[in-house]
Design a protein around this motif. Sequence first.
Motif, PDB file in Angstrom:
ATOM      1  N   ILE A 120       0.611  -1.198   0.027  1.00 31.26           N
ATOM      2  CA  ILE A 120      -0.119   0.000   0.139  1.00 31.26           C
ATOM      3  C   ILE A 120       0.903   1.340   0.004  1.00 31.26           C
ATOM      4  CG2 ILE A 120      -1.672   1.069   1.389  1.00 31.26           C
ATOM      5  CD1 ILE A 120      -2.676  -1.328   2.344  1.00 31.26           C
ATOM      6  N   VAL A 121       2.136   1.099   0.552  1.00 30.69           N
ATOM      7  CA  VAL A 121       2.978   2.143   0.684  1.00 30.69           C
ATOM      8  C   VAL A 121       3.182   2.679  -0.710  1.00 30.69           C
ATOM      9  CG1 VAL A 121       5.467   2.963   1.112  1.00 30.69           C
ATOM     10  CG2 VAL A 121       4.050   1.488   2.707  1.00 30.69           C
ATOM     11  N   ILE A 122       3.344   1.745  -1.727  1.00 28.99           N
ATOM     12  CA  ILE A 122       3.569   2.397  -3.170  1.00 28.99           C
ATOM     13  C   ILE A 122       2.481   3.429  -3.701  1.00 28.99           C
ATOM     14  CG2 ILE A 122       3.813   1.421  -5.694  1.00 28.99           C
ATOM     15  CD1 ILE A 122       4.685  -1.098  -4.682  1.00 28.99           C
ATOM     16  N   VAL A 123       1.294   3.180  -3.368  1.00 24.18           N
ATOM     17  CA  VAL A 123       0.164   3.916  -3.703  1.00 24.18           C
ATOM     18  C   VAL A 123       0.174   5.147  -2.966  1.00 24.18           C
ATOM     19  CG1 VAL A 123      -2.513   4.387  -3.825  1.00 24.18           C
ATOM     20  CG2 VAL A 123      -1.255   2.120  -4.252  1.00 24.18           C
ATOM     21  N   ILE A 124       0.547   5.110  -1.589  1.00 17.27           N
ATOM     22  CA  ILE A 124       0.550   6.267  -0.747  1.00 17.27           C
ATOM     23  C   ILE A 124       1.635   7.219  -1.353  1.00 17.27           C
ATOM     24  CG2 ILE A 124       1.024   7.252   1.593  1.00 17.27           C
ATOM     25  CD1 ILE A 124      -0.229   4.682   2.603  1.00 17.27           C
ATOM     26  N   ASN A 125       2.748   6.882  -1.797  1.00 20.63           N
ATOM     27  CA  ASN A 125       3.874   7.562  -2.004  1.00 20.63           C
ATOM     28  C   ASN A 125       3.678   8.329  -3.317  1.00 20.63           C
ATOM     29  OD1 ASN A 125       5.391   6.564   0.257  1.00 20.63           O
ATOM     30  ND2 ASN A 125       6.852   5.292  -1.372  1.00 20.63           N
ATOM     31  N   SER A 126       2.809   7.856  -4.057  1.00 26.48           N
ATOM     32  CA  SER A 126       2.487   8.407  -5.334  1.00 26.48           C
ATOM     33  C   SER A 126       1.619   9.724  -5.003  1.00 26.48           C
ATOM     34  CB  SER A 126       1.860   7.468  -6.243  1.00 26.48           C
ATOM     35  OG  SER A 126       0.237   7.323  -5.904  1.00 26.48           O
ATOM     36  N   LEU A 127       1.226   9.874  -4.042  1.00 26.97           N
ATOM     37  CA  LEU A 127       0.246  10.895  -3.466  1.00 26.97           C
ATOM     38  C   LEU A 127       0.962  12.287  -3.446  1.00 26.97           C
ATOM     39  CD1 LEU A 127      -2.609   9.162  -1.616  1.00 26.97           C
ATOM     40  CD2 LEU A 127      -2.674   9.857  -3.925  1.00 26.97           C
ATOM     41  N   PHE A 128       2.174  12.075  -2.980  1.00 25.46           N
ATOM     42  CA  PHE A 128       2.946  13.258  -2.533  1.00 25.46           C
ATOM     43  C   PHE A 128       4.175  13.509  -3.544  1.00 25.46           C
ATOM     44  CE2 PHE A 128       4.648  10.033   0.356  1.00 25.46           C
ATOM     45  CZ  PHE A 128       5.937  10.450   0.145  1.00 25.46           C
ATOM     46  N   THR A 129       4.530  12.712  -4.343  1.00 24.51           N
ATOM     47  CA  THR A 129       5.775  12.856  -5.140  1.00 24.51           C
ATOM     48  C   THR A 129       5.657  14.075  -5.966  1.00 24.51           C
ATOM     49  OG1 THR A 129       6.069  10.433  -5.505  1.00 24.51           O
ATOM     50  CG2 THR A 129       7.175  11.805  -6.865  1.00 24.51           C
ATOM     51  N   ILE A 130       4.556  14.659  -6.644  1.00 24.85           N
ATOM     52  CA  ILE A 130       4.641  15.864  -7.094  1.00 24.85           C
ATOM     53  C   ILE A 130       4.842  17.213  -6.388  1.00 24.85           C
ATOM     54  CG2 ILE A 130       3.401  17.332  -8.934  1.00 24.85           C
ATOM     55  CD1 ILE A 130       4.622  14.610 -10.028  1.00 24.85           C
ATOM     56  N   GLN A 131       4.083  16.891  -4.993  1.00 26.82           N
ATOM     57  CA  GLN A 131       4.448  18.264  -4.272  1.00 26.82           C
ATOM     58  C   GLN A 131       5.880  18.355  -3.838  1.00 26.82           C
ATOM     59  OE1 GLN A 131       1.859  16.083  -4.089  1.00 26.82           O
ATOM     60  NE2 GLN A 131       0.028  17.067  -3.506  1.00 26.82           N
ATOM     61  N   LYS A 132       6.539  17.130  -3.629  1.00 24.18           N
ATOM     62  CA  LYS A 132       7.972  17.325  -3.105  1.00 24.18           C
ATOM     63  C   LYS A 132       8.842  17.584  -4.314  1.00 24.18           C
ATOM     64  CE  LYS A 132      11.457  14.031  -1.226  1.00 24.18           C
ATOM     65  NZ  LYS A 132      11.873  13.038  -0.836  1.00 24.18           N
ATOM     66  N   THR A 133       8.292  17.139  -5.752  1.00 26.42           N
ATOM     67  CA  THR A 133       9.149  17.651  -6.789  1.00 26.42           C
ATOM     68  C   THR A 133       9.004  19.021  -7.217  1.00 26.42           C
ATOM     69  OG1 THR A 133       8.637  15.583  -7.889  1.00 26.42           O
ATOM     70  CG2 THR A 133       9.295  17.204  -9.508  1.00 26.42           C
ATOM     71  N   LYS A 134       7.796  19.591  -6.926  1.00 26.47           N
ATOM     72  CA  LYS A 134       7.624  21.191  -7.185  1.00 26.47           C
ATOM     73  C   LYS A 134       8.713  21.865  -6.212  1.00 26.47           C
ATOM     74  CE  LYS A 134       3.552  22.952  -7.336  1.00 26.47           C
ATOM     75  NZ  LYS A 134       3.423  23.687  -8.560  1.00 26.47           N
ATOM     76  N   LEU A 135       8.571  21.294  -4.976  1.00 30.97           N
ATOM     77  CA  LEU A 135       9.680  22.018  -3.789  1.00 30.97           C
ATOM     78  C   LEU A 135      11.205  21.884  -4.278  1.00 30.97           C
ATOM     79  CD1 LEU A 135       7.860  21.072  -0.565  1.00 30.97           C
ATOM     80  CD2 LEU A 135       7.997  23.330  -1.715  1.00 30.97           C
ATOM     81  N   THR A 136      11.611  20.733  -4.999  1.00 27.88           N
ATOM     82  CA  THR A 136      12.701  20.458  -5.562  1.00 27.88           C
ATOM     83  C   THR A 136      13.221  21.493  -6.692  1.00 27.88           C
ATOM     84  OG1 THR A 136      12.871  18.374  -4.483  1.00 27.88           O
ATOM     85  CG2 THR A 136      14.601  18.823  -6.466  1.00 27.88           C
ATOM     86  N   HIS A 137      12.119  21.519  -7.543  1.00 25.57           N
ATOM     87  CA  HIS A 137      12.246  22.404  -8.841  1.00 25.57           C
ATOM     88  C   HIS A 137      12.643  23.890  -8.327  1.00 25.57           C
ATOM     89  CE1 HIS A 137      11.403  24.764 -12.148  1.00 25.57           C
ATOM     90  NE2 HIS A 137      11.934  23.907 -12.891  1.00 25.57           N
ATOM     91  N   GLU A 138      12.091  24.161  -7.252  1.00 22.69           N
ATOM     92  CA  GLU A 138      12.127  25.547  -6.630  1.00 22.69           C
ATOM     93  C   GLU A 138      13.353  25.772  -5.764  1.00 22.69           C
ATOM     94  OE1 GLU A 138       8.453  26.319  -4.856  1.00 22.69           O
ATOM     95  OE2 GLU A 138       7.333  25.979  -6.815  1.00 22.69           O
ATOM     96  N   LEU A 139      13.903  24.719  -5.690  1.00 20.61           N
ATOM     97  CA  LEU A 139      15.155  24.525  -4.657  1.00 20.61           C
ATOM     98  C   LEU A 139      14.853  25.105  -3.202  1.00 20.61           C
ATOM     99  CD1 LEU A 139      18.217  26.303  -6.640  1.00 20.61           C
ATOM    100  CD2 LEU A 139      17.624  24.010  -6.267  1.00 20.61           C
ATOM    101  N   ASN A 140      13.442  24.802  -3.029  1.00 21.49           N
ATOM    102  CA  ASN A 140      12.886  24.958  -1.494  1.00 21.49           C
ATOM    103  C   ASN A 140      13.097  23.841  -0.755  1.00 21.49           C
ATOM    104  OD1 ASN A 140      11.423  25.606   0.690  1.00 21.49           O
ATOM    105  ND2 ASN A 140       9.719  26.513  -0.483  1.00 21.49           N
ATOM    106  N   PHE A 141      14.343  23.611  -0.017  1.00 24.07           N
ATOM    107  CA  PHE A 141      14.525  22.365   0.656  1.00 24.07           C
ATOM    108  C   PHE A 141      14.050  22.468   2.026  1.00 24.07           C
ATOM    109  CE2 PHE A 141      17.176  22.323  -3.020  1.00 24.07           C
ATOM    110  CZ  PHE A 141      17.190  21.106  -3.463  1.00 24.07           C
TER     111      PHE A 141
END
Length: 484
Positions: A120-141
Motif C-alpha cells: 500500500i506504501v507504493i500507492v501512498i507515495n504516489s500521492l505526494f511525489t509531485i508536491q515534493k518535486t515542485k519544491l525541489t524544482h524551486e530549490l525549496n528544501f
Amino acid sequence: MSLQKKAISGVSWTFIEQFGSKVIGFVVQIVLARLIAPDEFGLLGMILIFNAVGNSLSDSGMSQSLIRSDEPDENDFYTVFSINFAVSFILYIIFYFLAPYISIFYEQPRLTDLIRVYSIVIVINSLFTIQKTKLTHELNFKHQMKAQLPALFLAGITGVVLAYMNYGVWSLVYMELVTGVSLTLIYYHQTRWIPKLRIKRDKLKIHFDFGYKIALSGIIGRIATNVFPLVIGKYFSAAMVGYYTRAFTLKEFPVVTISNTLDKVVYPLFAKIKNDNILLKNAYQKIQILSLFVLSSIMLLLIVTAEPLFGFLIGEEWLPAVPYFQILCITGVFYPINKYNSNILKVKGRTDLYLKMAVWSNLLTLVGIALTVKFGIIPLILSQVIVTIIRTLINIYYANKFINYPLQEQFIDLLKTTLPGIISFAIVFSFIYFNSTLNENLYVIQLIVYGASFSLVLVLIHILFKTRSLKEIMNIYKLVRQKS
C-alpha cells in the motif's frame, strides 16, 4: 538570491533534513533491533525488492524530467501525477495477487499478508511525489525538511510502541505506512497544490520520453541492490537476511545522508548550468572531491570501529553482521562518483546512455551473484565490491564524453582525496589487529580510542600535506560565514 547562495542554502536545509532523518531512523532502528529478532527483520528484507521496483515503476522517472524542465506548468504536474497514481494502483493489484506465490518461493507463509499490506506504501507515495518535486524544482528544501522530520518522528514512535507490544515485523510495516500518510498530509498542507486527474498527450510524450529510461535504470538498480536479501533468503536463512539488511542499513546511514544532501541540490543545480560544460565540470569536480573526502573518511572509520559499534549499539546477537558491514562500507566510498557521473548524463538529456550504463553495470551484479553464491555469503557480498569498482569505471567513461573529465584525471583526484584516509586506516587497523581484546565491558572505550585515533591521524595528515580536500572545506566554510 544568486544560484550559488541558493545552492549553499539548499545544502544547509537538506543536510538538516537528511541528518535529522537519519538520526531519527538510526535511533529507531537501534531500539527496534533490541526489540525485534533478526529473523523478523529478515522477513521484511525478503520483500523490499518488490516495493523498491514498485516505487521506481510508479514514478516512471518523470519527476526527474519535471525537475530538469525550465518552466513546467500545471499541465505538466497534473499529467505526471495522473500517470504516477494510475501505475502505482495497478502495481498494488499485481503485488496483491502475486503475494501467495512469493510466499511459496520463500517457503514463508507469513509473507502473503505482509506483502499485501506493505505494498500500500507504493500507492501512498504516489500521492505526494509531485508536491515534493515542485519544491525541489524551486530549490525549496526548507519545506521538505519541515515535512520529513515530523513524519519520521511520528512513524518512529509508532514502530517502537508496536515493537514493544510484540508486533514483530508488523511494527516495521506499520511504521512505513505512517511515514507515507504523514508525508502526504504535510506536503498537501505546505504546497496547497491539489492534483487533478488530467493527462495532456504532448506533456506525457515529453516527460515519458525522458523518464522511462530513468525508470528502467532505477528498476534495474533497485533489483540489483535488493536482490541480495532475496538470494540470501532463498539459499541461506531468514536470520542471515536480517544480519545483511541490518549491516546494509547502518552502512547507508552516512552514505545516504551525505550523498542525498548534496544530490537533492546538485541535480537541479547541474540542470541550471547544463549548457556550460566548463562551469559544469568545475562544479562537478568540487562536489565530488568534497563528498568523496567526507564519505571515504567515514566509511574507513566505520570499518575500524565496526565490532565495538555493533556490540554497543545493538547488542552481541548482531555481531555476525560485522564482516558484512565492513565489506559493504567499501562500496560506500564509490557511491558519490557513480551518483554524480550519472547526474551528468541526466542533465544532458542522454537518458539512453544512462540506461545503457545501468544495464551493463547491474548485469555484472547478477553475474557476480551467480559466480559466488555457491561459495558462501562472504564471497557473495565481496562480489559487490568488485562490481562497484567496474561500475565506477563505466560511469566515468560515459560522463567523460560531456565534461572532459577523463578516467586518469578522476583517478588522480580520487587517489589524492582518499589516500590520507587509507594511510590513517592502515595505521589504526594495524594497532587494533595486534592488540585485539574485545569484550562487552570495553565496547565504549574501544569506540572512543579507535575513533579518536583514526580521526587524529587523518586530520594531521590533511594539515601536514595541505590537501585539496581540506582547502575545499575551508572555502565552503568561508562562504557560509559570508552568507551568515
